[in-house]
Structures are given as C-alpha cells and as structure tokens.
Design a protein around this motif. Structure first.
Motif, PDB file in Angstrom:
ATOM      1  N   SER A 148       9.363  37.587   5.990  1.00 13.49           N
ATOM      2  CA  SER A 148       8.929  37.614   7.434  1.00 13.49           C
ATOM      3  C   SER A 148       7.657  36.845   7.687  1.00 13.49           C
ATOM      4  O   SER A 148       6.829  36.455   6.950  1.00 13.49           O
ATOM      5  CB  SER A 148       8.743  39.009   7.509  1.00 13.49           C
ATOM      6  N   ARG A 149       7.500  36.397   9.090  1.00 10.81           N
ATOM      7  CA  ARG A 149       6.366  35.751   9.648  1.00 10.81           C
ATOM      8  C   ARG A 149       5.100  36.713   9.262  1.00 10.81           C
ATOM      9  O   ARG A 149       4.262  36.054   8.924  1.00 10.81           O
ATOM     10  CB  ARG A 149       6.361  35.633  11.098  1.00 10.81           C
ATOM     11  N   ARG A 150       5.370  37.982   9.610  1.00  7.40           N
ATOM     12  CA  ARG A 150       4.120  38.892   9.437  1.00  7.40           C
ATOM     13  C   ARG A 150       3.590  38.744   8.271  1.00  7.40           C
ATOM     14  O   ARG A 150       2.264  38.900   7.682  1.00  7.40           O
ATOM     15  CB  ARG A 150       4.424  40.146  10.001  1.00  7.40           C
ATOM     16  N   THR A 151       4.454  38.823   6.993  1.00  8.42           N
ATOM     17  CA  THR A 151       4.144  38.767   5.549  1.00  8.42           C
ATOM     18  C   THR A 151       3.286  37.680   5.272  1.00  8.42           C
ATOM     19  O   THR A 151       2.204  37.810   4.660  1.00  8.42           O
ATOM     20  CB  THR A 151       5.439  39.025   4.732  1.00  8.42           C
ATOM     21  N   VAL A 152       3.854  36.293   5.539  1.00  3.76           N
ATOM     22  CA  VAL A 152       3.200  34.965   5.345  1.00  3.76           C
ATOM     23  C   VAL A 152       1.932  35.145   5.967  1.00  3.76           C
ATOM     24  O   VAL A 152       0.784  34.550   5.370  1.00  3.76           O
ATOM     25  CB  VAL A 152       4.003  33.954   5.521  1.00  3.76           C
ATOM     26  N   GLN A 153       1.702  35.421   7.276  1.00  2.96           N
ATOM     27  CA  GLN A 153       0.445  35.511   7.828  1.00  2.96           C
ATOM     28  C   GLN A 153      -0.566  36.606   7.205  1.00  2.96           C
ATOM     29  O   GLN A 153      -1.848  35.983   6.965  1.00  2.96           O
ATOM     30  CB  GLN A 153       0.492  36.033   9.503  1.00  2.96           C
ATOM     31  N   ALA A 154      -0.080  37.711   6.599  1.00  2.00           N
ATOM     32  CA  ALA A 154      -0.811  38.436   6.054  1.00  2.00           C
ATOM     33  C   ALA A 154      -1.410  37.925   4.686  1.00  2.00           C
ATOM     34  O   ALA A 154      -2.567  38.051   4.403  1.00  2.00           O
ATOM     35  CB  ALA A 154      -0.372  39.949   5.833  1.00  2.00           C
ATOM     36  N   ASP A 155      -0.427  37.101   4.171  1.00  2.00           N
ATOM     37  CA  ASP A 155      -0.878  36.671   2.628  1.00  2.00           C
ATOM     38  C   ASP A 155      -2.075  35.472   3.053  1.00  2.00           C
ATOM     39  O   ASP A 155      -2.800  35.316   2.262  1.00  2.00           O
ATOM     40  CB  ASP A 155       0.253  35.712   2.191  1.00  2.00           C
ATOM     41  N   ILE A 156      -1.926  34.840   4.000  1.00  3.53           N
ATOM     42  CA  ILE A 156      -2.943  33.599   4.524  1.00  3.53           C
ATOM     43  C   ILE A 156      -4.118  34.422   4.516  1.00  3.53           C
ATOM     44  O   ILE A 156      -5.365  33.832   4.316  1.00  3.53           O
ATOM     45  CB  ILE A 156      -2.637  32.781   5.656  1.00  3.53           C
ATOM     46  N   GLN A 157      -4.239  35.470   5.530  1.00  2.00           N
ATOM     47  CA  GLN A 157      -5.563  36.064   5.727  1.00  2.00           C
ATOM     48  C   GLN A 157      -5.896  36.775   4.374  1.00  2.00           C
ATOM     49  O   GLN A 157      -7.274  36.636   4.262  1.00  2.00           O
ATOM     50  CB  GLN A 157      -5.152  37.243   6.715  1.00  2.00           C
ATOM     51  N   LEU A 158      -5.193  37.210   3.378  1.00  3.65           N
ATOM     52  CA  LEU A 158      -5.866  37.730   2.035  1.00  3.65           C
ATOM     53  C   LEU A 158      -6.343  36.656   1.338  1.00  3.65           C
ATOM     54  O   LEU A 158      -7.316  36.604   0.809  1.00  3.65           O
ATOM     55  CB  LEU A 158      -4.409  38.337   1.502  1.00  3.65           C
ATOM     56  N   MET A 159      -5.528  35.488   1.287  1.00  3.41           N
ATOM     57  CA  MET A 159      -6.259  34.170   0.573  1.00  3.41           C
ATOM     58  C   MET A 159      -7.528  33.958   1.187  1.00  3.41           C
ATOM     59  O   MET A 159      -8.474  33.330   0.570  1.00  3.41           O
ATOM     60  CB  MET A 159      -5.366  32.897   0.563  1.00  3.41           C
TER      61      MET A 159
END
Length: 338
Positions: free
Chosen positions: A49-60
């Motif tokens: 999902s879009r939200r999952t990848v956005q959360a991954d970017i924020q985590l990185m």
C-alpha cells in the motif's frame, strides 16, 4: 527495533532504488518496486500500500534504526538521496552493535564442529576481521570452555546428520576396559555435552533399550543398512535430563530425594552453584553449614560430584547412596595408609 522479513525487503528495495540515480523515482514507482520484490521473495500478490511505503520512508529518515537516511523530494515528486554515496548498508556499527556481534561470534565459534555451521565460517572470520579493525583490538570478551584436542569431536557432525536423517548406524566402540573396539548397532537420538565430553543417547539393537556412548571412545561411525531406524518412543529429549546429573540414566528408575549436609567451608559454593535445578536449602546448621535436597535419579556422575567435595559433603539419605559413598571414601582413605 526488530524488523520482520517483509519490512526488511521493502527497506532494502527502496534503498536500492534511491541509489540508482539514472532513474527518477516517484512514490508510485517505489510502491511498484516494493510490490515486485515482495512477490519475488515471498510469492505474495496483494502488493504494497501507499501508506506502507510512506511509513517505510519516514522510518528510514528517522534514527529509530540508526539510518537517518537523507531522502529528499525533487520537484515535489521524485525521491532520491541528497548524498549520492549514501546507502543504509553503509551505516557504521555502533559500539553496542560491535559488542553484540563479538559475543555472538564467540558463541558461534564454539559450535563450528557442526557441519551446518561450515557455510558461515568464512562469514564469521570476515566479521571478526571487521570488528578487530573497528575496535582496534581483538581481545575476546567471552571464553567458553572447550578442549580442541579432545578425542571424539570429529564424530559430532556425522552423528548429528544421522540423527536428523533418522538413519541406523554402527559405531565401533572401545570402552576403557576393552582391549579392542567392538561394533554396536544403534539408532541415534540425541547428542549431549557434559563437562566438555560428548555423548550419544541411542537405542541399542542388541540390548533392546536406551544406552549412551561417549564419543571419545568411538573409533568410527558408518551407516547400518540391515536394520530400519527405531523411532524414539522411549523418552522426551526436551526433558530426558531433567531428573539426573550428567548423562547416565535408567529409564525404569524414579527420582529420589537426596539429602546432603554441606559444611560452612563449601556451603556458599553449593548455594551459588546448585548441584541440580531442584536443589533446596532445607536447613541451616549451627556451625554455618547447610542441608540441601535434590530430586534426582542417583547415578555415577552424582556420586563423583559428591566424592569431589570430600570431607565437606555428607550424604544423609537415601541409605543406599550413603552406604556407597562411605565405602568409596574408606577405600580411598586406604590408599594413603600404604
């Protein structure tokens, strides 16, 4: 912060994409790349999902994993690294990371006799070199008891593989009393280390019961094709050693309450290093000693431990064990009267 497998796949995929500066990466491109990676690695087709990848970017971008990745958005659309040489795989190890790795490697080296560890031996050595360079020294912080010259270690890996494969084997075994090796047909069940010696717990076809053999007395091991493997329906390997000290056990024997008196000289050692997991201090004596009980099946290993304490430990019960210890000590005392 631990990562699950899917999250690790996504983070490494995003990192790989952002390192590729020959392409401009939109959020949709990153979502597609992550979905493809998840499918390739795990066979999942539902996508990311879009939200999952956005959360991954924020985590990185954050410091939760120690990355603090310099991810920027160009033209309000394209994701990239501000530092063209950055990668999450280039993060230097912290002192805590180095310490944890060193401890893990020290423990892994202890088990390199097992063949399943051989593929990672080179990795362990490379990590060791890296840690030595990072810390400017290679002094071990943990030392496990081992004896590399101990006989029988060369059989550990082969026996382990036979156990996993459930194969009957023949061991050529020479006891301390025997003049020549003898063949024993067995179905191997369990490897056990006790006081830096290894033993194989097995079913013996001739004795028709459970036996244990010391690996340092095994001359050779070979498959036994004439007999089928006997499945272990005799004992639970997880709890086989619960009520004994060492490895010698008669399956038909039951635990007994062994009561011991320990003098003041050795009481602190017995308290801090119990003879068995069931040990209880039941009484403190007037002279500073203690009385303890353990619930075990008496065996030669327990007897040797008691004898090792000499005058500092006395068996109160059971009567048969007390009699045996008395006789052993009397015979030992005679050695000094000659």
């Amino acid at each position: 912060m631990p990562l699950n497998r899917s999250q690790l796949i996504r983070l490494t995929t995003i990192d790989r994409c952002l390192q590729n500066r020959y392409r401009r990466w939109t959020l949709d491109d990153l979502i597609e790349a992550c979905s493809e990676a998840i499918y390739d690695c795990e066979g999942r087709t539902e996508g990311v999902s879009r939200r999952t990848v956005q959360a991954d970017i924020q985590l990185m971008r954050s410091n939760k994993l120690g990355y603090e990745a310099p991810i920027i958005v160009v033209d309000k659309k394209y994701y990239t690294y501000a530092d063209k040489n950055y990668s999450i795989t280039n993060i230097p190890l912290s002192d805590a990371d180095v310490s944890t790795l060193q401890q893990a490697m020290d423990i892994l080296r202890h088990f390199q006799m097992f063949s399943q560890f051989s593929p990672v031996t080179d990795i362990i050595d490379k990590l060791g070199d890296h840690i030595a360079v990072t810390t400017k020294h290679d002094i071990p912080a943990i030392h496990l008891e081992k004896n590399e010259r101990l006989k029988g270690l060369e059989h550990v890996s082969a026996l382990y593989q036979y156990i996993l494969a459930k194969k009957a084997i023949i061991i050529n075994y020479q006891s301390f009393k025997a003049r020549h090796p003898r063949p024993f047909a067995i179905s191997p069940y369990l490897l056990k280390e006790y006081r830096n010696r290894w033993f194989i717990i097995c079913y013996d076809y001739v004795r028709k019961g459970i036996c244990n053999y010391a690996l340092d007395r095994i001359v050779s091991v070979e498959p036994y094709e004439d007999k089928p493997f006997v499945e272990n329906t005799f004992f639970d390997p997880e709890h086989y050693f619960d009520n004994i000290v060492g490895v010698t056990k008669d399956l038909n024997s039951e635990s007994q309450t062994v009561r011991l008196r320990v003098d003041a000289n050795q009481a602190p050692y017995v308290i801090t290093k119990p003879l068995h997991g069931t040990q209880k201090v039941v009484r403190k004596t007037d002279d500073g000693g203690i009385e303890v009980t353990i619930e075990v099946v008496p065996n030669p290993e327990l007897e040797r431990i008691i004898l090792g304490f000499g005058q500092h430990m006395q068996v109160i019960e059971p009567r048969l064990l007390r009699h045996r210890m008395k006789k052993e000590l009397q015979v030992a005392a005679l050695q000094y009267e000659m």
